[in-house]
Enzyme design. Structure first.
Site, PDB file in Angstrom:
ATOM      1  N   ALA A   8       0.942  -1.247   0.046  1.00  0.00           N
ATOM      2  CA  ALA A   8       0.058  -0.070  -0.253  1.00  0.00           C
ATOM      3  C   ALA A   8       0.829   1.270  -0.108  1.00  0.00           C
ATOM      4  O   ALA A   8       0.408   2.427  -0.352  1.00  0.00           O
ATOM      5  CB  ALA A   8      -0.947   0.132   1.249  1.00  0.00           C
ATOM      6  N   MET A  12       2.234   2.332  -6.997  1.00  0.00           N
ATOM      7  CA  MET A  12       1.040   1.618  -7.186  1.00  0.00           C
ATOM      8  C   MET A  12      -0.016   1.612  -6.019  1.00  0.00           C
ATOM      9  O   MET A  12      -1.039   1.727  -6.249  1.00  0.00           O
ATOM     10  CB  MET A  12       0.939   0.401  -8.128  1.00  0.00           C
ATOM     11  CG  MET A  12       1.308   0.508  -9.597  1.00  0.00           C
ATOM     12  SD  MET A  12       0.336   1.641 -10.548  1.00  0.00           S
ATOM     13  CE  MET A  12      -1.364   0.799 -10.301  1.00  0.00           C
ATOM     14  N   ARG A  34       5.061  -4.688   4.265  1.00  0.00           N
ATOM     15  CA  ARG A  34       5.995  -5.781   4.814  1.00  0.00           C
ATOM     16  C   ARG A  34       6.589  -5.415   6.423  1.00  0.00           C
ATOM     17  O   ARG A  34       6.364  -4.136   6.541  1.00  0.00           O
ATOM     18  CB  ARG A  34       7.145  -6.234   3.912  1.00  0.00           C
ATOM     19  CG  ARG A  34       8.086  -5.168   3.924  1.00  0.00           C
ATOM     20  CD  ARG A  34       9.486  -5.824   3.292  1.00  0.00           C
ATOM     21  NE  ARG A  34       9.688  -5.265   1.893  1.00  0.00           N
ATOM     22  CZ  ARG A  34      10.303  -6.236   1.025  1.00  0.00           C
ATOM     23  NH1 ARG A  34      10.196  -7.489   1.620  1.00  0.00           N
ATOM     24  NH2 ARG A  34      10.409  -5.961  -0.144  1.00  0.00           N
ATOM     25  N   THR A  98       1.704  -7.368 -10.350  1.00  0.00           N
ATOM     26  CA  THR A  98       3.097  -7.598 -10.222  1.00  0.00           C
ATOM     27  C   THR A  98       3.902  -8.274 -11.482  1.00  0.00           C
ATOM     28  O   THR A  98       3.182  -9.193 -12.134  1.00  0.00           O
ATOM     29  CB  THR A  98       3.332  -8.609  -9.079  1.00  0.00           C
ATOM     30  OG1 THR A  98       2.581  -8.099  -7.919  1.00  0.00           O
ATOM     31  CG2 THR A  98       4.862  -8.775  -8.680  1.00  0.00           C
ATOM     32  N   THR A  99       4.906  -7.676 -11.879  1.00  0.00           N
ATOM     33  CA  THR A  99       5.394  -8.119 -13.163  1.00  0.00           C
ATOM     34  C   THR A  99       6.983  -8.609 -12.725  1.00  0.00           C
ATOM     35  O   THR A  99       7.269  -8.883 -11.477  1.00  0.00           O
ATOM     36  CB  THR A  99       5.797  -6.981 -13.995  1.00  0.00           C
ATOM     37  OG1 THR A  99       6.494  -5.936 -13.549  1.00  0.00           O
ATOM     38  CG2 THR A  99       4.508  -6.727 -14.654  1.00  0.00           C
ATOM     39  N   SER A 121      -2.513  -9.720 -15.048  1.00  0.00           N
ATOM     40  CA  SER A 121      -1.754  -8.842 -16.409  1.00  0.00           C
ATOM     41  C   SER A 121      -0.822  -8.213 -16.120  1.00  0.00           C
ATOM     42  O   SER A 121      -0.584  -7.525 -15.225  1.00  0.00           O
ATOM     43  CB  SER A 121      -3.254  -8.176 -16.841  1.00  0.00           C
ATOM     44  OG  SER A 121      -2.728  -7.431 -18.236  1.00  0.00           O
ATOM     45  N   GLY A 122       0.247  -8.456 -16.941  1.00  0.00           N
ATOM     46  CA  GLY A 122       1.358  -7.310 -16.950  1.00  0.00           C
ATOM     47  C   GLY A 122       0.924  -6.018 -17.153  1.00  0.00           C
ATOM     48  O   GLY A 122       1.654  -5.184 -17.138  1.00  0.00           O
ATOM     49  N   HIS A 154      10.875   2.928 -19.112  1.00  0.00           N
ATOM     50  CA  HIS A 154      10.170   2.980 -18.005  1.00  0.00           C
ATOM     51  C   HIS A 154      11.144   3.944 -17.031  1.00  0.00           C
ATOM     52  O   HIS A 154      12.152   3.935 -17.270  1.00  0.00           O
ATOM     53  CB  HIS A 154       9.920   1.687 -16.870  1.00  0.00           C
ATOM     54  CG  HIS A 154       8.676   0.946 -17.623  1.00  0.00           C
ATOM     55  ND1 HIS A 154       8.795   0.155 -18.734  1.00  0.00           N
ATOM     56  CD2 HIS A 154       7.280   1.216 -17.361  1.00  0.00           C
ATOM     57  CE1 HIS A 154       7.308  -0.452 -18.764  1.00  0.00           C
ATOM     58  NE2 HIS A 154       6.690   0.179 -18.160  1.00  0.00           N
ATOM     59  N   LYS A 158      12.413   1.249 -11.803  1.00  0.00           N
ATOM     60  CA  LYS A 158      11.845  -0.100 -12.352  1.00  0.00           C
ATOM     61  C   LYS A 158      13.083  -1.100 -12.035  1.00  0.00           C
ATOM     62  O   LYS A 158      14.014  -1.037 -12.561  1.00  0.00           O
ATOM     63  CB  LYS A 158      11.145  -0.111 -13.796  1.00  0.00           C
ATOM     64  CG  LYS A 158      10.413  -1.463 -13.890  1.00  0.00           C
ATOM     65  CD  LYS A 158       9.767  -1.298 -15.243  1.00  0.00           C
ATOM     66  CE  LYS A 158       9.005  -2.488 -15.681  1.00  0.00           C
ATOM     67  NZ  LYS A 158       8.245  -3.331 -14.724  1.00  0.00           N
ATOM     68  N   THR A 165       4.614  -5.530 -19.514  1.00  0.00           N
ATOM     69  CA  THR A 165       3.751  -5.128 -20.639  1.00  0.00           C
ATOM     70  C   THR A 165       4.615  -5.710 -22.404  1.00  0.00           C
ATOM     71  O   THR A 165       3.934  -5.831 -23.108  1.00  0.00           O
ATOM     72  CB  THR A 165       3.666  -3.660 -21.025  1.00  0.00           C
ATOM     73  OG1 THR A 165       3.120  -3.350 -19.522  1.00  0.00           O
ATOM     74  CG2 THR A 165       2.646  -3.292 -22.099  1.00  0.00           C
TER      75      THR A 165
END
Ligand SMILES: NC(=O)C1=CN([C@@H]2O[C@H](COP(=O)(O)OP(=O)(O)OC[C@H]3O[C@@H](n4cnc5c(N)ncnc54)[C@H](OP(=O)(O)O)[C@@H]3O)[C@@H](O)[C@H]2O)C=CC1
Ligand SMILES: O=C(O)C1=N[C@H](C(=O)O)C[C@H](O)C1
Length: 268
Positions: A8, A12, A34, A98-99, A121-122, A154, A158, A165
């Site tokens: 949170a 994102m 965490r 999550t990717t 989904s990516g 990006h 990242k 994607t």
């Protein structure tokens, strides 16, 4: 729908908290970070730049999942795999953005989806999922003499490459071509690489600044080039997609779903 946001305090995560708060029919009932996170004990609304929502960030997902209908998860692969177990036990919808997930992770998620509703989904945006359908069609229409390259850029923070994607778009191109992406993808080039192999799908990764997410699929032929692109200007497009996925998944049977299911783009 009662929703939990895990991660949170992340980029994102904070956007998801704002989006849940402004979506009619949705209510934030939990916010997870965490153990050891600076965000523990803080109000999730305030952390997201809103008025207090009366939901404190905690590191203990079990009691929070028990009173929820769905969880929005944009964290890390290891965290997502452990949340998948808990979401399946709690019988709640697990929306996964999550990717960087590997084959072994997908195997575990598919196993969890025998009992759980997973939407993964990516990229959760409408634009990218529409683009994937267009890429599939163009790849099926153009012959092997059009080389396919996927380019992405990006922000500097990242941690995974190629982006989820880029892989989703590469997969769409491979489906259109009726080839296996795993067998034909070239993820990096350096030094004396030799000429390009016909039929390969190449990936190129750029990182820098605050770029939210730019993707292009380039079909390069002899004397002409077709480029299909998407530019994400704001993370709210992903968050709105994720909330839409949770609402969509509410009354579905256990299974492994994607944004193409949610958006009705399966047949595109
Ligand atoms: N599918 C889509 O549409 C989109 C996907 N993404 C993906 O979402 C993921 C997150 O991106 P972003 O928000 O930018 O990253 P951030 O690093 O900003 O946020 C991730 C958050 O998850 C937290 N986290 C990690 N592990 C755990 C855990 N075990 N329990 C609870 N919280 C945990 C992190 O905490 P800590 O900092 O302490 O590690 C952090 O606060 C990435 O994989 C990204 O590629 C992003 C945008 C759109
Ligand atoms: O990490 C990000 O920021 C993003 N990740 C996703 C990806 O890996 O494709 C989606 C979006 O492009 C932003």
């Amino acid at each position: 729908m009662r929703l939990v946001v895990v991660g949170a305090a992340g980029r994102m995560g904070r956007m998801l908290v704002r989006t849940v708060a402004e979506t009619e029919g949705c209510r934030l009932v939990g916010a997870i970070e965490r153990e050891g996170s600076h965000a523990l004990g803080q109000d999730a609304g305030m952390l997201a730049g809103l008025a207090p929502l009366g939901v404190s960030v905690t590191a203990d997902p079990l009691p929070v999942f028990a009173k929820a209908d769905g969880v929005l998860d944009f964290t890390s692969p290891a965290a997502t795999i452990s949340f998948a177990d808990l979401a399946a036990q709690a019988r709640i919808v697990h929306v996964i953005g999550t990717t960087g997930l590997q084959d072994a992770d997908f195997t575990k998620l598919e196993a969890a989806a025998r009992h759980a509703r997973i939407v993964q989904s990516g990229n959760m945006s409408l634009g990218v999922n529409l683009l994937a359908g267009l890429v599939r069609k163009v790849a099926a229409t153009l012959g092997q003499d059009f080389d396919i390259e996927v380019l992405e850029m990006h922000h500097r923070m990242k941690v995974d490459a190629p982006s989820g994607t880029a892989l989703l778009l590469g997969e769409a191109a491979a489906e259109g071509r009726k080839i296996s992406l795993k067998e034909r993808s070239v993820r990096s080039r350096d030094g004396h690489t030799g000429a390009r192999n016909p039929g390969d799908i190449g990936f190129a990764t750029l990182r820098g600044g605050s770029v939210v997410g730019d993707h292009s699929v380039i079909f390069a032929g002899q004397g002409e080039r077709l480029e299909l692109s998407h530019r994400a200007e704001d993370r709210s497009i992903f968050a709105r997609g994720a909330v839409k996925a949770a609402l969509w998944g509410f009354d579905k049977k256990p299974g492994y779903y994607t944004m193409a299911d949610v958006l009705g783009l399966k047949d595109l």
